[in-house]
Motif scaffolding. Structure first.
Motif, short mmCIF file in Angstrom:
data_model
loop_
_atom_site.label_atom_id
_atom_site.label_comp_id
_atom_site.label_asym_id
_atom_site.label_seq_id
_atom_site.Cartn_x
_atom_site.Cartn_y
_atom_site.Cartn_z
N THR A 135 0.93 -1.30 0.09
CA THR A 135 0.02 0.05 0.05
C THR A 135 0.88 1.23 -0.04
N ARG A 136 0.77 1.91 -1.15
CA ARG A 136 1.53 3.26 -1.25
C ARG A 136 0.43 4.49 -1.58
N TYR A 137 0.63 5.38 -1.02
CA TYR A 137 -0.17 6.78 -1.37
C TYR A 137 -1.62 6.26 -1.80
N VAL A 138 -2.23 5.35 -0.97
CA VAL A 138 -3.51 5.18 -1.45
C VAL A 138 -4.65 6.21 -0.76
N SER A 139 -5.84 6.22 -1.47
CA SER A 139 -6.80 7.22 -1.10
C SER A 139 -7.46 6.52 0.00
N ARG A 140 -8.24 7.40 0.56
CA ARG A 140 -9.25 6.91 1.77
C ARG A 140 -10.29 5.87 1.21
N ASP A 141 -10.83 6.40 0.16
CA ASP A 141 -11.89 5.50 -0.67
C ASP A 141 -11.47 4.06 -0.88
N GLN A 142 -10.09 4.03 -1.44
CA GLN A 142 -9.36 2.85 -1.90
C GLN A 142 -8.80 1.96 -0.83
N ALA A 143 -8.68 2.60 0.69
CA ALA A 143 -7.78 2.08 1.54
C ALA A 143 -8.22 0.79 1.93
N MET A 144 -9.41 0.52 2.24
CA MET A 144 -10.02 -0.87 2.76
C MET A 144 -9.61 -2.27 1.95
N ALA A 145 -9.56 -1.97 0.77
CA ALA A 145 -9.19 -3.06 -0.29
C ALA A 145 -7.71 -3.64 0.16
N HIS A 146 -6.98 -2.90 0.74
CA HIS A 146 -5.84 -3.03 1.01
C HIS A 146 -5.73 -3.85 2.55
N VAL A 147 -6.82 -4.09 3.35
CA VAL A 147 -6.86 -4.74 4.63
C VAL A 147 -7.21 -6.16 4.58
N ALA A 148 -6.55 -6.86 5.13
CA ALA A 148 -6.58 -8.39 5.17
C ALA A 148 -7.67 -8.54 6.26
N GLY A 149 -7.40 -8.07 7.44
CA GLY A 149 -8.30 -8.46 8.48
C GLY A 149 -7.98 -7.56 9.64
N TYR A 150 -8.16 -8.01 11.09
CA TYR A 150 -8.34 -7.23 11.98
C TYR A 150 -8.22 -8.37 13.28
N CYS A 151 -7.33 -7.58 14.42
CA CYS A 151 -7.03 -8.53 15.49
C CYS A 151 -7.09 -7.66 16.73
N LEU A 152 -7.15 -8.49 17.71
CA LEU A 152 -7.00 -7.58 19.18
C LEU A 152 -5.51 -7.43 19.70
N ILE A 153 -5.30 -6.20 20.18
CA ILE A 153 -3.77 -5.91 20.59
C ILE A 153 -3.94 -5.36 21.86
N ASN A 154 -2.83 -5.66 22.77
CA ASN A 154 -2.89 -4.81 24.33
C ASN A 154 -1.60 -4.14 23.84
N ASP A 155 -1.67 -2.82 23.50
CA ASP A 155 -0.30 -2.06 23.49
C ASP A 155 0.11 -1.76 24.68
N VAL A 156 0.81 -2.83 25.49
CA VAL A 156 1.43 -2.38 26.67
C VAL A 156 2.60 -1.45 26.59
N SER A 157 2.69 -0.57 27.63
CA SER A 157 3.49 0.66 27.66
C SER A 157 3.99 0.96 28.96
N GLU A 158 5.11 1.25 29.20
CA GLU A 158 5.88 1.65 30.46
C GLU A 158 6.01 3.09 30.29
N ARG A 159 4.92 3.93 31.16
CA ARG A 159 4.87 5.34 31.23
C ARG A 159 6.25 6.26 31.58
N ALA A 160 6.89 5.65 32.50
CA ALA A 160 8.21 6.53 32.78
C ALA A 160 8.95 6.34 31.67
N PHE A 161 9.42 5.16 31.11
CA PHE A 161 10.25 4.88 29.98
C PHE A 161 9.55 5.82 28.86
#
Length: 287
Positions: A135-161
């Motif tokens: 996917t390069r320079y894709v328009s918003r209207d065409q963006a979803m054609a480049h998506v394979a799927g979705y997943c759940l993520i825990n974006d664990v973060s160390e706030r002091a770091f």
């Protein structure tokens, strides 16, 4: 389809969840679930399989990250207005982007390793968007054609770091085990609207986050299009789209963070659930 990988760390094999919620062994047909299999034609071929002819996966195997060979994890900060507010920051005029190290990837139920010197390890339930084609320079209207799927993520973060050690956010985002992904990748055809998904997170049985992707500041098509203006997105890349209010940093009357022994559960409607036990880095290294 719901695609996943099962087995010990470094020896995972591909599997698929059938309509009855049973795991079926894909390794009889494929050696691995690689980014190349996320292309539209490859996913269409997989969708034509008669899953009942595949052998069942027996027992209760460990679940790994659903896709092998992920090239990059692009994260979006402050993408819910309520989270920006609790962080003491203004909602951004453009998406805030940062990268997480791929060495932070782990299975959905693997332990969260509290890093040495950490006092502020935090949780963040997020919707992950998995790219299926370059996917390069894709328009918003065409963006979803480049998506394979979705997943759940825990974006664990160390706030002091992340916030108190100088430089970019990466120090507090890329620690080992800080990107649990899964339990599976849900293909795009099974998610009618990624902007209509409830997401939640509990710590030790207490609900901390209770949000909805309808409250994203920048929605999925906008993010795919925007990011593709700055870097090419490759098959297997994951966009982690941001987290709603309720993180440890925003707890009242004062922030509250994870420690060894805590348990985190999280989920997104239709995308499954995760559960992690928090352990200290020293205890892991002593094994």
């Amino acid at each position: 389809m719901k695609l996943l990988r099962v087995g010990p760390v470094g020896a995972e094999k591909p599997a698929v969840l059938d309509a009855q919620g049973q795991l079926r062994d894909l390794s009889v047909l494929l050696p691995e679930l690689t980014p190349a299999l996320l292309a539209p034609a490859a996913l269409q071929a997989l969708s034509g399989l008669d899953l009942e002819r595949l052998p069942l996966v027996t027992g209760s195997p460990r679940l790994g990250c659903p896709i092998a060979g992920i090239g990059k994890i692009i994260c979006v900060g402050l993408n819910y207005r309520d989270h920006a507010k609790e962080s003491g920051m203004e909602p951004p005029a453009e998406p805030v982007l940062f990268l997480k190290a791929t060495s932070s990837l782990s299975g959905p139920n693997d332990p969260i390793i509290i890093p040495r010197g950490s006092l502020k390890t935090d949780w963040e339930v997020e919707l992950g968007v998995v790219i299926g084609s370059t996917t390069r320079y894709v328009s918003r209207d065409q963006a979803m054609a480049h998506v394979a799927g979705y997943c759940l993520i825990n974006d664990v973060s160390e706030r002091a770091f992340q916030l108190e050690r100088g430089g970019q956010w990466d120090k507090g985002k890329g620690c080992d085990s800080f990107s649990p992904v899964g339990p599976w990748l849900v293909t795009r055809d099974e998610v009618a609207d990624p902007g209509q998904l409830a997401l939640w997170l509990d710590v030790n049985g207490q609900r901390k986050q209770d949000g909805h992707t309808s409250n994203l500041i920048f929605d999925v098509p906008t993010l795919v299009s925007y990011i593709s203006q700055f870097m090419s997105l490759q098959p297997g890349d994951i966009i982690s789209t941001g987290t709603p209010a309720g993180v440890g940093l925003g707890q009242k009357p004062e922030p509250w963070y994870l420690k060894a022994g805590d348990r985190v559960r999280l989920g997104i409607a239709g995308l499954g659930e995760q559960e992690q036990l928090c352990v200290s880095a020293d205890s892991v290294e002593a094994l």
